[in-house]
Every structure is written in C-alpha cells, then in structure tokens.
Enzyme design. Structure first.
Site, short mmCIF file in Angstrom:
data_model
loop_
_atom_site.label_atom_id
_atom_site.label_comp_id
_atom_site.label_asym_id
_atom_site.label_seq_id
_atom_site.Cartn_x
_atom_site.Cartn_y
_atom_site.Cartn_z
N GLU A 12 17.69 23.44 -2.55
CA GLU A 12 16.60 22.52 -2.86
C GLU A 12 17.08 21.17 -3.39
OE1 GLU A 12 13.08 25.73 -3.93
OE2 GLU A 12 14.46 25.15 -5.53
N ASP A 198 6.61 29.32 2.78
CA ASP A 198 6.03 30.61 3.15
C ASP A 198 4.58 30.62 2.73
OD1 ASP A 198 5.92 32.28 0.30
OD2 ASP A 198 7.59 30.87 0.39
#
Length: 232
Positions: A12, A198
């Site tokens: 990230e 997701d």
C-alpha cells in the site's frame, strides 16, 4: 506544508515510496517511516503494520516525531456501497469503529469510551480529494462513512451486523478509525482515501489477494495528486 501519509502494508505504500525524492528511511516502534519530497511537498510516508493497535502506535509516533500538518490514510478497503466496484475510491466524511461496544455505559455502538462516536474528516482535505478526483478520467469515488475493526469482514453474519448498526457505511477496513482517533487527540486534520480491493462477502479473501495491486495503484494515484494540490 508537511504531509503524513499512512498505509498499513508494504504493497500500500510502495508506489508512493518509489516517487519520493531525497528519500530517507527511519525505523521507530516497529514501524517504517520514509521521509522525502513528493510533488514538491515535504512528506512522511508511514508503513504502520496491520490493525488498530499498529496503526495507532505508528500514527502517534508520526505525529509526535515528525509533526505533519495533515494526515492522509491510503490503501485498500472492502466495499459496502452498492455502486462501488474493484479499484473505485472511497473518501471518508467520518470514521467509526464497528467492533467497539461499551453501550452498557450509555455510549453508542461503535463509540469508544471517552471518545466521540465518529471521527470527522477535515472538510478541506475532503474537497482536495474531490478536486484530485475531478482531474482523473474514468475514476469513480464515493464519499461517506468508513468503519474500522480488527477483523477481515468475509462472513454474511459480520456483514449483516455492520449494515444493521451502521446503515450508511460505504467501506470497511482495519486501521482508519485508530488513525483518526490519534489525529483527533493530537488535533491534526485527516482524511481517508482508499480503493476497493474486495467486496465484503465470502469471496473477499480471494478477491483481496488478486485485486490489492489495483487498489494500491488507485489510492496511490489519488494521494499523490492530493499532495500536489495541497502544495500549491
């Protein structure tokens, strides 16, 4: 202006780290801090580790040792808003815990004792995120409530609990409210800008592994553009 940027995982923060000039690495309290320049601004990029405690520890060290003027939380999130698809961006207007419960003492569900029920994102930073979004073609974003807990939400039961108690939630993840609480206590403005890796259902673990790189790319592009705008 000095800007703090926080991501939990290496994936990230890597894209932003690679864009830093004059980059230096610092290790404190089990966290990794990268200092340097991004799009003309002084930046401290923190890889905090996963979960609320890691995020709170890292954020407190960031705020005390490096004293940024604002904090941006980047990374991935699980989508709850029906309009969101993989790679879309979520921008926090407020952040709450979904796994805190001291209602026996008169607090709201999700409210930590002696803390506000919600941590409110800075309006200027929200507008900066929307300005960054407007400059990017084909990127969709939703602004709203993001909920945090020390659980990867992938069961119908957990999803239903969150929807029932936080009906306006747009996304869930595992660090933002802890970061927001630390910023609140240090009186430093924050906003969460994450991308969907997701959808919060039983397929989430498989989806997360596959689409984390896409989420990291989307959120990193947004944050880099925000830094550029804030430095103008």
């Amino acid at each position: 202006m000095k800007i703090g940027i926080i991501g939990a995982m290496e994936q990230e923060v890597t894209i932003l780290k690679e864009q830093l000039t004059d980059c230096e690495t610092h290790h404190k309290a089990g966290c990794i801090f990268y200092t340097g320049n991004l799009n003309g601004a002084d930046v401290v990029l923190l890889q905090s580790g996963i979960g609320k405690v890691a995020a709170a520890v890292g954020t407190a060290v960031l705020l005390e040792a490096f004293q940024p003027d604002a904090v941006l939380n980047t990374g991935s999130a699980g989508g709850f808003d029906s309009s969101l698809t993989l790679g879309d961006v979520v921008i926090s207007t407020e952040v709450r815990y979904h796994d805190a419960d001291v209602t026996a003492f008169g607090y709201e569900i999700g409210q930590m004792a002696q803390q506000p029920a919600a941590f409110i994102s800075d309006e200027k930073l929200i507008l900066t995120a929307e300005q960054a979004l407007a400059s990017m073609a084909d990127m969709h974003a939703v602004r709203g409530l993001i909920c945090t807990g020390d659980a990867f939400v992938c069961t119908p039961e957990k999803q239903a609990f969150i929807r029932d108690n936080f009906p306006t939630v747009i996304a869930v993840e595992m660090e933002a409210a802890a970061i927001a609480q630390a910023c609140h206590q240090f009186n430093v403005p924050f906003v969460v800008v994450r991308a969907i890796s997701d959808v919060a259902d039983k397929e989430s673990p498989m989806s997360f592994e596959e689409f984390l790189p896409l989420a990291a790319q989307s959120s990193s592009v947004m944050v880099a553009k925000m830094v550029e705008i804030l430095n103008q």
